[in-house]
Design a protein around this motif. Structure first.
Motif, short mmCIF file in Angstrom:
data_model
loop_
_atom_site.label_atom_id
_atom_site.label_comp_id
_atom_site.label_asym_id
_atom_site.label_seq_id
_atom_site.Cartn_x
_atom_site.Cartn_y
_atom_site.Cartn_z
N ASN A 122 0.87 -1.17 0.00
CA ASN A 122 0.00 0.00 0.00
C ASN A 122 0.90 1.22 0.00
N VAL A 123 0.74 2.09 -0.99
CA VAL A 123 1.57 3.28 -1.05
C VAL A 123 0.71 4.50 -0.80
N ASP A 124 1.32 5.50 -0.17
CA ASP A 124 0.56 6.70 0.17
C ASP A 124 0.84 7.84 -0.81
N ILE A 133 13.36 12.45 -1.69
CA ILE A 133 14.25 11.29 -1.77
C ILE A 133 15.03 11.25 -0.45
N VAL A 134 14.94 10.10 0.25
CA VAL A 134 15.53 10.00 1.59
C VAL A 134 16.81 9.16 1.64
N SER A 135 17.19 8.53 0.53
CA SER A 135 18.45 7.79 0.52
C SER A 135 18.98 7.70 -0.90
N GLY A 136 20.26 7.42 -1.00
CA GLY A 136 20.89 7.31 -2.31
C GLY A 136 21.58 8.59 -2.71
N PRO A 137 22.13 8.63 -3.92
CA PRO A 137 22.91 9.79 -4.35
C PRO A 137 22.08 11.08 -4.49
N LEU A 138 20.77 10.94 -4.64
CA LEU A 138 19.92 12.12 -4.79
C LEU A 138 19.19 12.49 -3.49
N GLU A 139 19.72 12.02 -2.37
CA GLU A 139 19.09 12.25 -1.07
C GLU A 139 18.80 13.73 -0.87
N SER A 140 17.63 14.02 -0.34
CA SER A 140 17.09 15.35 -0.03
C SER A 140 16.60 16.12 -1.25
N CYS A 141 16.67 15.53 -2.43
CA CYS A 141 16.07 16.15 -3.62
C CYS A 141 14.57 15.88 -3.63
N ASN A 149 5.34 1.35 -10.15
CA ASN A 149 5.34 -0.08 -10.47
C ASN A 149 5.23 -0.85 -9.16
N LEU A 150 4.00 -1.26 -8.81
CA LEU A 150 3.77 -1.97 -7.55
C LEU A 150 4.46 -3.32 -7.51
N GLU A 151 4.59 -3.96 -8.67
CA GLU A 151 5.19 -5.29 -8.72
C GLU A 151 6.68 -5.24 -8.39
N LYS A 152 7.37 -4.22 -8.90
CA LYS A 152 8.81 -4.11 -8.68
C LYS A 152 9.16 -3.19 -7.52
N HIS A 153 8.14 -2.56 -6.91
CA HIS A 153 8.34 -1.66 -5.77
C HIS A 153 9.21 -0.46 -6.17
N LYS A 154 8.93 0.10 -7.35
CA LYS A 154 9.72 1.21 -7.85
C LYS A 154 8.80 2.30 -8.40
N VAL A 168 14.47 9.51 -13.21
CA VAL A 168 15.17 8.59 -12.32
C VAL A 168 14.22 7.47 -11.93
N GLU A 169 14.78 6.33 -11.55
CA GLU A 169 13.99 5.22 -11.04
C GLU A 169 14.39 5.03 -9.58
N LEU A 170 13.41 4.98 -8.70
CA LEU A 170 13.67 4.90 -7.26
C LEU A 170 12.87 3.77 -6.64
N ASP A 171 13.45 3.13 -5.63
CA ASP A 171 12.74 2.13 -4.85
C ASP A 171 11.78 2.83 -3.90
N PHE A 172 10.71 2.15 -3.53
CA PHE A 172 9.75 2.73 -2.59
C PHE A 172 10.42 3.19 -1.29
N ASN A 173 11.42 2.42 -0.82
CA ASN A 173 12.05 2.77 0.46
C ASN A 173 13.02 3.95 0.33
N GLN A 174 13.18 4.50 -0.88
CA GLN A 174 14.05 5.66 -1.07
C GLN A 174 13.28 6.97 -1.03
N ILE A 175 11.95 6.90 -0.95
CA ILE A 175 11.15 8.13 -1.02
C ILE A 175 10.17 8.21 0.13
N GLN A 176 9.74 9.44 0.41
CA GLN A 176 8.66 9.64 1.39
C GLN A 176 7.87 10.86 0.98
N MET A 177 6.62 10.87 1.40
CA MET A 177 5.74 11.99 1.07
C MET A 177 6.27 13.24 1.75
N ILE A 178 6.06 14.37 1.09
CA ILE A 178 6.44 15.66 1.68
C ILE A 178 5.28 16.11 2.54
N ASP A 179 5.57 16.45 3.79
CA ASP A 179 4.52 16.87 4.73
C ASP A 179 3.96 18.22 4.37
#
Length: 179
Positions: A122-124, A133-141, A149-154, A168-179
């Motif tokens: 379930n994605v929000d 972006i919360v991790s990886g080379p583009l962190e804080s962008c 893509n729900l199947e690949k979690h990207k 860019v292609e990002l994994d679900f765990n690399q992003i979060q909603m902006i408050d």
């Protein structure tokens, strides 16, 4: 290449042994071949099971991801001569787990105990949302979601870099909603 023929409609999980440290490369290479040859109906999912590990260093809590089964990649696929050949001949793969050269699928119980079951995600966020972006080379962008893509979690997203929109292609765990 010979056109693929479904030998078995049963999609099963198989374990592939890789050179140590090549798990993610093997996963990426197989995903690329699947995409290039339109084999999505034969090779459904590829996973390198990871678990969070909490480390406390200098009084700071650090959460890292650690491979649960180093040297192994789990692949959900229809086993036939062509898919076996594609996976077996991927750079970094040393072979399937099983006696001799005959791959043995994991039992349903083994799949459950390894934590590689099909997860309902379930994605929000949705297409058109801005996320951080919360991790990886583009962190804080900030990225604008273009495709999920729900199947690949990207997600496929656009990031503004140097005045240009860059896909860019990002994994679900690399992003979060902006408050």
């Amino acid at each position: 290449m010979v056109p693929l023929v479904m030998d078995d409609n049963r999609v099963r999980w198989y374990v592939v042994h890789t050179y140590s440290g090549y798990e993610n490369k093997v996963k990426a290479n197989i995903e690329k071949v699947v995409e290039n040859r339109n084999l999505e109906e034969y090779i459904k999912d590829i996973q390198v099971p990871m678990e969070e590990q909490v480390e406390i260093k200098d009084g700071k809590k650090k959460v890292t991801l650690k491979k649960v089964f180093p040297g192994y990649v789990m692949i959900k696929m229809v086993m036939n001569d062509e898919t076996w050949y594609i996976v077996r001949n991927t750079r970094g793969v040393t072979g399937f787990v099983g006696p001799g050269s005959k791959p043995v699928p994991l039992s349903d119980e083994e799949v459950r105990s390894m934590g590689i079951t099909d997860r309902v995600v379930n994605v929000d966020f949705e297409v058109g949302d801005n996320v951080k972006i919360v991790s990886g080379p583009l962190e804080s962008c900030v990225a604008l979601i273009q495709d999920i893509n729900l199947e690949k979690h990207k997600v496929k997203a656009l990031v503004n870099m140097f005045g240009r929109e860059t896909p860019v292609e990002l994994d679900f765990n690399q992003i979060q909603m902006i408050d």
